[in-house]
Scaffold this motif. Structure first.
Motif, PDB file in Angstrom:
ATOM      1  N   UNK A   1      -3.008 -12.501 -13.677  1.00 40.11           N
ATOM      2  CA  UNK A   1      -4.458 -12.697 -13.608  1.00 40.11           C
ATOM      3  C   UNK A   1      -5.042 -12.017 -12.375  1.00 40.11           C
ATOM      4  N   UNK A   2      -4.387 -12.192 -11.223  1.00 45.48           N
ATOM      5  CA  UNK A   2      -4.889 -11.576  -9.999  1.00 45.48           C
ATOM      6  C   UNK A   2      -4.826 -10.055 -10.088  1.00 45.48           C
ATOM      7  N   UNK A   3      -3.743  -9.533 -10.678  1.00 42.38           N
ATOM      8  CA  UNK A   3      -3.618  -8.089 -10.824  1.00 42.38           C
ATOM      9  C   UNK A   3      -4.724  -7.548 -11.722  1.00 42.38           C
ATOM     10  N   UNK A   4      -5.023  -8.250 -12.804  1.00 43.39           N
ATOM     11  CA  UNK A   4      -6.060  -7.799 -13.729  1.00 43.39           C
ATOM     12  C   UNK A   4      -7.443  -7.833 -13.074  1.00 43.39           C
ATOM     13  N   UNK A   5      -7.696  -8.847 -12.286  1.00 39.82           N
ATOM     14  CA  UNK A   5      -8.999  -8.957 -11.614  1.00 39.82           C
ATOM     15  C   UNK A   5      -9.238  -7.797 -10.664  1.00 39.82           C
ATOM     16  N   UNK A   6      -8.174  -7.249 -10.096  1.00 42.49           N
ATOM     17  CA  UNK A   6      -8.308  -6.161  -9.121  1.00 42.49           C
ATOM     18  C   UNK A   6      -8.425  -4.793  -9.777  1.00 42.49           C
ATOM     19  N   UNK A   7      -8.164  -4.720 -11.098  1.00 43.11           N
ATOM     20  CA  UNK A   7      -8.171  -3.434 -11.804  1.00 43.11           C
ATOM     21  C   UNK A   7      -9.599  -2.945 -12.006  1.00 43.11           C
ATOM     22  N   UNK A   8      -9.886  -1.745 -11.552  1.00 45.54           N
ATOM     23  CA  UNK A   8     -11.228  -1.197 -11.687  1.00 45.54           C
ATOM     24  C   UNK A   8     -11.167   0.329 -11.692  1.00 45.54           C
ATOM     25  N   UNK A   9     -12.132   0.961 -12.331  1.00 45.73           N
ATOM     26  CA  UNK A   9     -12.161   2.417 -12.364  1.00 45.73           C
ATOM     27  C   UNK A   9     -10.855   2.996 -12.865  1.00 45.73           C
ATOM     28  N   UNK A  10     -10.293   3.938 -12.121  1.00 45.11           N
ATOM     29  CA  UNK A  10      -9.038   4.561 -12.519  1.00 45.11           C
ATOM     30  C   UNK A  10      -7.814   3.816 -12.013  1.00 45.11           C
ATOM     31  N   UNK A  11      -8.023   2.672 -11.401  1.00 46.68           N
ATOM     32  CA  UNK A  11      -6.910   1.914 -10.833  1.00 46.68           C
ATOM     33  C   UNK A  11      -6.517   0.770 -11.752  1.00 46.68           C
ATOM     34  N   UNK A  12      -5.249   0.737 -12.134  1.00 47.51           N
ATOM     35  CA  UNK A  12      -4.719  -0.394 -12.862  1.00 47.51           C
ATOM     36  C   UNK A  12      -4.293  -1.460 -11.871  1.00 47.51           C
ATOM     37  N   UNK A  13      -2.993  -1.479 -11.550  1.00 47.19           N
ATOM     38  CA  UNK A  13      -2.485  -2.463 -10.591  1.00 47.19           C
ATOM     39  C   UNK A  13      -2.467  -1.933  -9.163  1.00 47.19           C
ATOM     40  N   UNK A  14      -2.997  -0.732  -8.936  1.00 49.94           N
ATOM     41  CA  UNK A  14      -2.830  -0.081  -7.631  1.00 49.94           C
ATOM     42  C   UNK A  14      -3.338  -0.929  -6.466  1.00 49.94           C
ATOM     43  N   UNK A  15      -4.547  -1.483  -6.590  1.00 49.43           N
ATOM     44  CA  UNK A  15      -5.107  -2.248  -5.476  1.00 49.43           C
ATOM     45  C   UNK A  15      -4.313  -3.536  -5.249  1.00 49.43           C
ATOM     46  N   UNK A  16      -3.904  -4.172  -6.333  1.00 46.07           N
ATOM     47  CA  UNK A  16      -3.101  -5.388  -6.210  1.00 46.07           C
ATOM     48  C   UNK A  16      -1.780  -5.091  -5.513  1.00 46.07           C
ATOM     49  N   UNK A  17      -1.111  -4.030  -5.931  1.00 43.65           N
ATOM     50  CA  UNK A  17       0.168  -3.678  -5.321  1.00 43.65           C
ATOM     51  C   UNK A  17       0.006  -3.281  -3.860  1.00 43.65           C
ATOM     52  N   UNK A  18      -1.100  -2.586  -3.560  1.00 43.16           N
ATOM     53  CA  UNK A  18      -1.349  -2.197  -2.176  1.00 43.16           C
ATOM     54  C   UNK A  18      -1.562  -3.392  -1.272  1.00 43.16           C
ATOM     55  N   UNK A  19      -2.134  -4.457  -1.839  1.00 43.40           N
ATOM     56  CA  UNK A  19      -2.398  -5.664  -1.051  1.00 43.40           C
ATOM     57  C   UNK A  19      -1.169  -6.561  -0.930  1.00 43.40           C
ATOM     58  N   UNK A  20      -0.170  -6.360  -1.808  1.00 48.96           N
ATOM     59  CA  UNK A  20       1.004  -7.245  -1.810  1.00 48.96           C
ATOM     60  C   UNK A  20       2.314  -6.460  -1.887  1.00 48.96           C
ATOM     61  N   UNK A  21       2.542  -5.558  -0.954  1.00 49.80           N
ATOM     62  CA  UNK A  21       3.788  -4.776  -1.009  1.00 49.80           C
ATOM     63  C   UNK A  21       5.037  -5.640  -0.876  1.00 49.80           C
ATOM     64  N   UNK A  22       4.895  -6.807  -0.276  1.00 49.83           N
ATOM     65  CA  UNK A  22       6.050  -7.682  -0.064  1.00 49.83           C
ATOM     66  C   UNK A  22       6.563  -8.299  -1.365  1.00 49.83           C
ATOM     67  N   UNK A  23       5.780  -8.190  -2.437  1.00 46.81           N
ATOM     68  CA  UNK A  23       6.172  -8.788  -3.718  1.00 46.81           C
ATOM     69  C   UNK A  23       6.915  -7.818  -4.634  1.00 46.81           C
ATOM     70  N   UNK A  24       7.001  -6.548  -4.236  1.00 51.11           N
ATOM     71  CA  UNK A  24       7.502  -5.515  -5.148  1.00 51.11           C
ATOM     72  C   UNK A  24       9.010  -5.291  -4.981  1.00 51.11           C
ATOM     73  N   UNK A  25       9.724  -5.378  -6.099  1.00 47.78           N
ATOM     74  CA  UNK A  25      11.141  -5.026  -6.146  1.00 47.78           C
ATOM     75  C   UNK A  25      11.276  -3.715  -6.911  1.00 47.78           C
ATOM     76  N   UNK A  26      11.842  -2.702  -6.275  1.00 44.10           N
ATOM     77  CA  UNK A  26      12.058  -1.417  -6.934  1.00 44.10           C
ATOM     78  C   UNK A  26      13.415  -1.408  -7.630  1.00 44.10           C
ATOM     79  N   UNK A  27      13.423  -0.911  -8.862  1.00 48.64           N
ATOM     80  CA  UNK A  27      14.656  -0.820  -9.631  1.00 48.64           C
ATOM     81  C   UNK A  27      14.904   0.653  -9.951  1.00 48.64           C
TER      82      UNK A  27
END
Length: 202
Positions: free
Chosen positions: A155-181
């Motif tokens: 829900x939070x990721x969707x709320x941040x999606x705007x223009x040409x950005x999907x999850x970009x703003x959400x991910x930029x605000x929460x880098x500590x949550x991202x696991x790279x595979x």
């Protein structure tokens, strides 16, 4: 067969763009493996262990819907597709099964494999974002797609999606949550953005 835990994920395939830079109409309709690209990738997502696939259409949606066989999937229309990926992202997440994790995939990545999808599902940790990553020429691991959003974050990721950005703003605000595979053994993670990249369809 994917286990019950893996089946708690709905995939969202973003396929609304007009493919303007490629100059061949919507990328969803590009021929690939004897079918359309959107059909093949939706099948890959389902085969990889997702419960359902939400296909978001926009540009020339009537033609895409009539040409591609999308009957096994949930199809939604983004009437504002010209404004960019954000609207399609929000529409897709809203249509995903309530309470599911959401795996975001792009229709212009023909290198996507069901093994990549299954790997993301199997390695996902509660409350996290699990992202496919690929090796750059210098060896660095770079985040790409698909992207698996935990059910608690969608829900939070969707709320941040705007223009040409999907999850970009959400991910930029929460880098500590991202696991790279690392999925470099499956593909290079490349997008079909220009005519010189059409070799990705071979």
């Amino acid at each position: 067969m994917a286990d019950i835990r893996e089946r708690s994920t709905t995939a969202v395939l973003l396929a609304a763009g007009a493919g303007t830079r490629l100059g061949r109409g919507p990328k969803a309709l590009l021929p690939f493996r004897g079918r359309t690209l959107v059909e093949v990738l939706a099948g890959v997502l389902l085969d990889g262990g997702c419960r359902d696939v939400v296909v978001v259409l926009g540009a020339d949606s009537a033609n895409v819907g009539n040409t591609a066989d999308l009957t096994p999937y949930t199809v939604v229309q983004n009437p504002d597709w010209q404004t960019g990926m954000g609207g399609s992202f929000r529409s897709g997440v809203a249509a995903a099964t309530a309470g599911d994790h959401v795996l975001i995939a792009l229709v212009d990545q023909p290198g996507l494999t069901r093994e990549t999808v299954a790997r993301l599902l199997s390695l996902h940790r509660p409350g996290r974002v699990t992202a496919a990553a690929y090796r750059a020429p210098d060896g660095a691991l770079e985040r790409g797609h698909p992207l698996l959003l935990d059910a608690t974050l969608r829900a939070e990721a969707a709320e941040s999606a705007t223009g040409d950005a999907g999850a970009r703003f959400f991910l930029g605000a929460h880098p500590e949550l991202i696991d790279l595979v690392d999925c470099s053994d499956q593909s290079g993670g490349g997008d079909l953005d220009s005519p010189d990249q059409l070799g990705l369809l071979d």
